[in-house]
Design a protein around this motif. Structure first.
Motif, PDB file in Angstrom:
ATOM      1  N   GLU A  93       0.827  -1.189   0.000  1.00 46.57           N
ATOM      2  CA  GLU A  93       0.000   0.000   0.000  1.00 46.57           C
ATOM      3  C   GLU A  93       0.878   1.263   0.000  1.00 46.57           C
ATOM      4  O   GLU A  93       1.976   1.261   0.545  1.00 46.57           O
ATOM      5  CB  GLU A  93      -0.912   0.025   1.228  1.00 46.57           C
ATOM      6  CG  GLU A  93      -1.950  -1.085   1.247  1.00 46.57           C
ATOM      7  CD  GLU A  93      -2.898  -1.010   0.071  1.00 46.57           C
ATOM      8  OE1 GLU A  93      -3.358   0.111  -0.258  1.00 46.57           O
ATOM      9  OE2 GLU A  93      -3.165  -2.071  -0.530  1.00 46.57           O
ATOM     10  N   PHE A  94       0.372   2.322  -0.617  1.00 45.38           N
ATOM     11  CA  PHE A  94       1.080   3.605  -0.603  1.00 45.38           C
ATOM     12  C   PHE A  94       0.502   4.484   0.492  1.00 45.38           C
ATOM     13  O   PHE A  94      -0.706   4.733   0.530  1.00 45.38           O
ATOM     14  CB  PHE A  94       0.939   4.314  -1.956  1.00 45.38           C
ATOM     15  CG  PHE A  94       1.560   5.685  -1.979  1.00 45.38           C
ATOM     16  CD1 PHE A  94       2.925   5.843  -2.148  1.00 45.38           C
ATOM     17  CD2 PHE A  94       0.776   6.828  -1.816  1.00 45.38           C
ATOM     18  CE1 PHE A  94       3.503   7.104  -2.164  1.00 45.38           C
ATOM     19  CE2 PHE A  94       1.337   8.096  -1.833  1.00 45.38           C
ATOM     20  CZ  PHE A  94       2.721   8.230  -1.999  1.00 45.38           C
ATOM     21  N   GLU A  95       1.354   4.956   1.364  1.00 45.18           N
ATOM     22  CA  GLU A  95       0.931   5.842   2.443  1.00 45.18           C
ATOM     23  C   GLU A  95       1.259   7.292   2.077  1.00 45.18           C
ATOM     24  O   GLU A  95       2.394   7.589   1.678  1.00 45.18           O
ATOM     25  CB  GLU A  95       1.646   5.479   3.750  1.00 45.18           C
ATOM     26  CG  GLU A  95       1.300   4.087   4.280  1.00 45.18           C
ATOM     27  CD  GLU A  95      -0.144   3.982   4.715  1.00 45.18           C
ATOM     28  OE1 GLU A  95      -0.730   5.035   5.097  1.00 45.18           O
ATOM     29  OE2 GLU A  95      -0.697   2.871   4.674  1.00 45.18           O
ATOM     30  N   PRO A  96       0.295   8.215   2.200  1.00 46.91           N
ATOM     31  CA  PRO A  96       0.589   9.632   1.948  1.00 46.91           C
ATOM     32  C   PRO A  96       1.706  10.135   2.862  1.00 46.91           C
ATOM     33  O   PRO A  96       1.977   9.551   3.913  1.00 46.91           O
ATOM     34  CB  PRO A  96      -0.742  10.327   2.257  1.00 46.91           C
ATOM     35  CG  PRO A  96      -1.769   9.262   2.068  1.00 46.91           C
ATOM     36  CD  PRO A  96      -1.116   7.987   2.511  1.00 46.91           C
ATOM     37  N   LEU A  97       2.339  11.210   2.462  1.00 44.30           N
ATOM     38  CA  LEU A  97       3.449  11.755   3.237  1.00 44.30           C
ATOM     39  C   LEU A  97       2.967  12.346   4.555  1.00 44.30           C
ATOM     40  O   LEU A  97       1.822  12.801   4.664  1.00 44.30           O
ATOM     41  CB  LEU A  97       4.190  12.826   2.428  1.00 44.30           C
ATOM     42  CG  LEU A  97       5.140  12.284   1.362  1.00 44.30           C
ATOM     43  CD1 LEU A  97       4.405  11.945   0.074  1.00 44.30           C
ATOM     44  CD2 LEU A  97       6.271  13.259   1.091  1.00 44.30           C
TER      45      LEU A  97
END
Length: 484
Positions: free
Chosen positions: A100-104
């Motif tokens: 999964e990609f986590e926002p900054l």
């Protein structure tokens, strides 16, 4: 891990060369099939179009938490770019890496002329840049809305701002993937930067496929301008690729971007130190080499250029043309500026004033488009002359001089000459940074380096660069064999 894009002093060089973009999209015609493995009618399989590049009209602004924002035009542009990048990588990381990609954690806008914000343990006061920093409790992208973003926007258009942020997001992707992207604490900066350029290419493919909610880009001059932007954010000439902080030359950065544009993100993650060491052009130089001044007046060295070109193509056995100062004219046939090849007379005529203007060092203090703002460097001018000389070589082959294949052969032969000069015993020797000047000129709207005898360019910047690269790396033989 911190990825700082080297932007700043070169930002105000060629504002007058930025193409104006038309308001409707149309396909630019070209060869229907690949030539020598290079397809002049498409870019990575996408048709070449000439249409809008920039923010999508009517798109609603994204709502993200940005520290320090003034909610002005530059911050809206940057925020919308980050939002589209979030969406893109939110889809790509699960798809290609099962992650999964986590926002900054932080997005930070600041004005380099202002008080400064604290980020990554440093103050942003006076910092004309955009950067990502990760590790040590930090996970942030920051940008200067005061000088950097407006300068990019004025010189190259709004998509260059998107490109800078896409590069920085590439570093955030690396940080999230870690060893899946061949990244660890010992990874040299050059690998991090080349991967980030590759991830930037991934995202721009998404935009070119008309999938980004806030932005669009045409695959003709719009995409060519993004490639040209890499010249102005390249490493300073002479910086060895093993140096901490090295990003690579534009010649190498364009290659990395192209790899991302034409392949999935897994290709970028596969880049490793072995690949970088094998293909990076700017190798270690001696202290004497690093002191060489690369910009000279081409009109005072035409005899050396003549000897260099004659030597590069001596084995071709053709009747070699004379290079003359005649104002870039022909008694018969069409003239091109600043250099013309005249087939009937077998001469290469040049306009001395125009060549000197092109060869001038970029003026970092000039305003975009300002008269006297400088050129692209001496090698850009020499390459223009070499491209017209290359047409004489093609004439001796008995091939057409006024079609797309002629444009590809011209770029390839010019690259072959550049490769010939990249040896110690040459009367004109390739200086540090010269290849970048060639790439920058090759991608300009009126460049002759990938043009036929009438000055008609190959529309695909990808094809232009690839043909030049092939000649540089393999010599002049494939130029006739591959593009016949």
């Amino acid at each position: 891990m911190r990825g700082v894009l080297r932007v700043g002093l070169a930002l105000t060089v060629v504002g007058a060369t930025v193409a104006s973009l038309v308001s409707c999209t149309q396909t630019v015609t070209g060869s229907p099939a690949p030539t020598g493995g290079i397809d002049t009618a498409s870019v990575g399989g996408l048709p070449i179009t000439d249409g809008p590049s920039g923010p999508r009209e009517g798109a609603q602004d994204a709502k993200l938490d940005v520290e320090g924002t003034d909610r002005g035009e530059m911050d809206r542009l940057a925020t919308n770019a980050i939002a589209d990048l979030y969406e893109y990588w939110g889809d790509q990381l699960p798809k290609h890496f099962d992650q999964e990609f986590e926002p900054l954690d932080r997005l930070v806008s600041y004005d380099a002329d202002g008080e400064g914000a604290e980020i990554c343990g440093e103050s942003t006061a006076g910092l004309v840049n955009a950067f990502y920093c990760g590790g040590g409790g930090e996970d942030a992208i920051a940008w200067d809305r005061g000088q950097l973003l407006p300068g990019l926007d004025e010189m190259f258009g709004s998509m260059s701002v998107v490109g800078v942020l896409a590069h920085e997001m590439g570093h955030a992707v690396q940080f999230r993937l870690g060893e899946k992207s061949n990244i660890n604490q010992a990874t040299p900066t050059i690998l991090r930067e080349q991967q980030a350029d590759c991830y930037m290419g991934n995202f721009f493919r998404h935009v070119a496929e008309d999938q980004a909610p806030h932005f669009q880009i045409n695959t003709g001059q719009g995409l060519n301008q993004i490639l040209a932007t890499l010249f102005f954010i390249r490493d300073p000439a002479g910086l060895d690729h093993r140096t901490q902080g090295a990003h690579g030359l534009a010649f190498d950065r364009v290659f990395a971007f192209q790899q991302g544009f034409t392949n999935p993100p897994t290709r970028c993650a596969e880049m490793d130190t072995d690949e970088i060491s094998e293909r990076i052009t700017e190798k270690e130089r001696s202290e004497q080499d690093n002191q060489v001044e690369g910009d000279i007046d081409p009109t005072e060295n035409i005899d050396k250029l003549q000897e260099s070109l004659d030597g590069a193509f001596a084995e071709n056995g053709s009747e070699q043309p004379q290079i003359v100062d005649n104002g870039s004219t022909c008694e018969n046939g069409n003239a091109t500026t600043p250099v013309t090849y005249c087939p009937d007379e077998n001469i290469v005529g040049y306009d001395a004033d125009a060549l000197r203007e092109l060869a001038a060092k970029p003026d970092a203090n000039a305003s975009p488009g300002e008269t006297g703002s400088g050129g692209l460097g001496d090698f850009a001018a020499f390459a223009e002359v070499a491209s017209r000389y290359a047409l004489s070589i093609q004439k001796s082959m008995g091939v057409s001089l006024d079609d797309e294949k002629a444009g590809l052969r011209t770029a390839c032969l010019t690259g072959a000459w550049a490769g010939y000069t990249n040896q110690d015993d040459r009367i004109l020797r390739l200086a540090i940074g010269d290849l970048d000047e060639a790439v920058a000129e090759l991608l300009q709207e009126e460049s002759l380096i990938a043009a036929d005898v009438n000055g008609r360019q190959i529309p695909s910047g990808f094809a232009r660069v690839e043909a030049f690269r092939r000649g540089f790396l393999e010599g002049w033989t494939p130029c006739s064999k591959d593009f016949s």
